[in-house]
Design an enzyme around this catalytic site. Structure first.
Site, mmCIF file in Angstrom:
data_model
loop_
_atom_site.group_PDB
_atom_site.id
_atom_site.type_symbol
_atom_site.label_atom_id
_atom_site.label_comp_id
_atom_site.label_asym_id
_atom_site.label_seq_id
_atom_site.Cartn_x
_atom_site.Cartn_y
_atom_site.Cartn_z
ATOM 1 N N THR A 189 0.829 -1.195 0.000
ATOM 2 C CA THR A 189 0.000 0.000 0.000
ATOM 3 C C THR A 189 0.867 1.251 0.000
ATOM 4 O O THR A 189 0.581 2.224 -0.710
ATOM 5 C CB THR A 189 -0.938 0.011 1.225
ATOM 6 N N ASP A 190 1.942 1.243 0.770
ATOM 7 C CA ASP A 190 2.889 2.359 0.746
ATOM 8 C C ASP A 190 3.491 2.533 -0.646
ATOM 9 O O ASP A 190 3.641 3.656 -1.143
ATOM 10 C CB ASP A 190 4.014 2.124 1.753
ATOM 11 N N VAL A 191 3.891 1.421 -1.264
ATOM 12 C CA VAL A 191 4.502 1.489 -2.589
ATOM 13 C C VAL A 191 3.522 2.078 -3.600
ATOM 14 O O VAL A 191 3.865 2.987 -4.373
ATOM 15 C CB VAL A 191 4.980 0.099 -3.042
ATOM 16 N N GLY A 194 3.097 5.796 -3.037
ATOM 17 C CA GLY A 194 4.218 6.563 -3.560
ATOM 18 C C GLY A 194 4.134 6.747 -5.058
ATOM 19 O O GLY A 194 4.415 7.834 -5.590
#
Length: 417
Positions: A189-191, A194
């Site tokens: 989810t972070d990737v 970003g």
């Protein structure tokens, strides 16, 4: 430098001249900054003096020097911070806040992932900085967005994978050994956040060429995770089908999963009836392709359990390499299930240059994963390794703000930098 094919004129980096002030830390924001830096933007990473980005301390493992001894550079930090310059500024001090405001007045983009309202107390929120620089593209990354009942909550990838539905469709089926909720093996989810941030920033910069004005980008991890449900969300919204954990099986396509072999496992990713018929020929069971239970994908989905049981009895008879060689020759999508060391040893991965080494002052070289972006005329360049904390403070303040040695000395005395 690549040249224009028609004019022969040299062409620079895609985002050359774009100035980015990166106030973010950990993964989603820094990854967005790295993507922009890879494309040629001048990315200034603003960090807390002495501590820096949280991930600087997220080890082991650590980068090793030429003698094989651990440095103090955490491997995690390396994954999202190349092509940046680090400036150490204490934004809790008025002098530090003033510095960031001055830098923002000269920036094109600000990236931040503080809690909602967290920067307002310092006068570094979107409204304050955009009032000083109306052309500023200000990108805020939070767990739940700038509004809504959860806006004030902290958001972390693991938490969002659960709340955003990803863990409801990841892992072995309920009732089977190992069944139950399972997170993805990377902070996906972070990737994704970003990457969405980098896309949104570039869109806002393009729009600015028409309007002359910047804008505030509100990116929430939860929104991104829901958008990332893709066909699983569509299956529910359009078809009323509540997706469930299916292990490595696909909800809409059969056969599309892992299968055992004589010496391990392999993936079959059969996407149409022709590929299935070719698989059946290689497997020595051409009759499966004309069996009314399996002849079309909808029928295979309906008779999934029966077909998979029969296929597993066949795939276990040959080794992985033998299967892959035969199926590739027949045009059937397949592949091994690689460990990460096998990934980087794969001849195709090596040919694509996905492992790179950049010079590093502490380690000699730092091994990194290459950018997957291949631009023919303005390619990604690896200009700088992930920086040491505050490595470029004097350089950036002199370059962006025309500060002299006396001014820098006073800021050090005041503990602002």
């Amino acid at each position: 430098m690549a040249a224009d094919k028609e004019t022969g004129a040299p062409r620079g980096a895609a985002l050359a001249g774009v100035k980015v002030l990166d106030l973010s830390r950990v993964l989603a924001g820094p990854l967005a900054g790295q993507v922009l830096g890879d494309l040629g933007a001048d990315v200034i990473k603003v960090e807390r003096p002495e501590q820096g980005d949280d991930t600087r301390a997220w080890g082991p493992p650590y980068l090793k020097d030429e003698e094989g001894t651990d440095t103090d550079v955490a491997a995690y930090f390396l994954c999202a911070n190349r092509n940046k310059r680090s400036v150490a500024i204490d934004i809790a001090r008025p002098e530090g806040q003033a510095l960031v405001r001055k830098l923002a007045m000269r920036a094109d983009v600000v990236l931040e992932n503080f809690k909602v309202g967290g920067l307002a107390q310092y006068g570094l929120d979107a409204a304050s900085l955009m009032a000083l620089n109306p052309r500023l593209v200000y990108c805020s990354i939070t767990g739940f967005g700038q509004d809504g009942p959860y806006a004030a909550r902290a958001g972390y990838d693991f938490l969002i994978q659960g709340m955003g539905g990803l863990m409801s469709v990841t892992g072995a089926p309920d009732g089977e050994p190992g069944g139950g909720p399972q997170k993805v093996g990377v902070a996906l989810t972070d990737v994704m956040t970003g990457l969405y941030a980098a896309i949104a920033v570039q869109a806002a910069l393009l729009e600015r060429t028409r309007s002359g004005l910047g804008q505030h980008i509100d990116l929430a991890l939860l929104d991104v995770q829901i958008a990332g449900l893709a066909n699983q969300a569509s299956n529910y919204l359009a078809g009323g089908v509540l997706p469930r954990r299916m292990g490595n099986s696909h909800p809409n396509i059969v056969p599309y999963q892992d299968f055992p072999t004589a010496d391990g496992d392999m993936i079959l990713a059969i996407g149409n009836d022709g590929q299935f018929a070719r698989f059946c020929g290689v497997a020595g069971h051409p009759e499966w392709a004309t069996d009314e239970r399996f002849a079309t994908n909808p029928r295979r989905v309906a008779h999934r359990a029966e077909l998979i049981r029969m296929m597993r009895q066949a795939t276990i008879l040959r080794g992985t390499a033998e299967w892959i060689a035969a199926l590739e020759s027949a045009g059937v999508p397949c592949g091994p299930i690689n460990r990460i060391d096998q990934v980087f040893d794969d001849p195709h991965v090596r040919a694509r240059g996905m492992r790179i080494e950049v010079p590093h002052p502490e380690a000699g070289v730092a091994p990194l994963v290459a950018s997957p972006m291949r631009l023919s005329a303005s390619p990604v360049r690896y200009r700088m390794p992930p920086p040491a904390l505050g490595e470029h403070t004097d350089q950036v303040l002199a370059e962006w703000l025309d500060m002299d040695a006396d001014q820098l000395h006073q800021l050090y005395l005041n503990a602002a930098i």
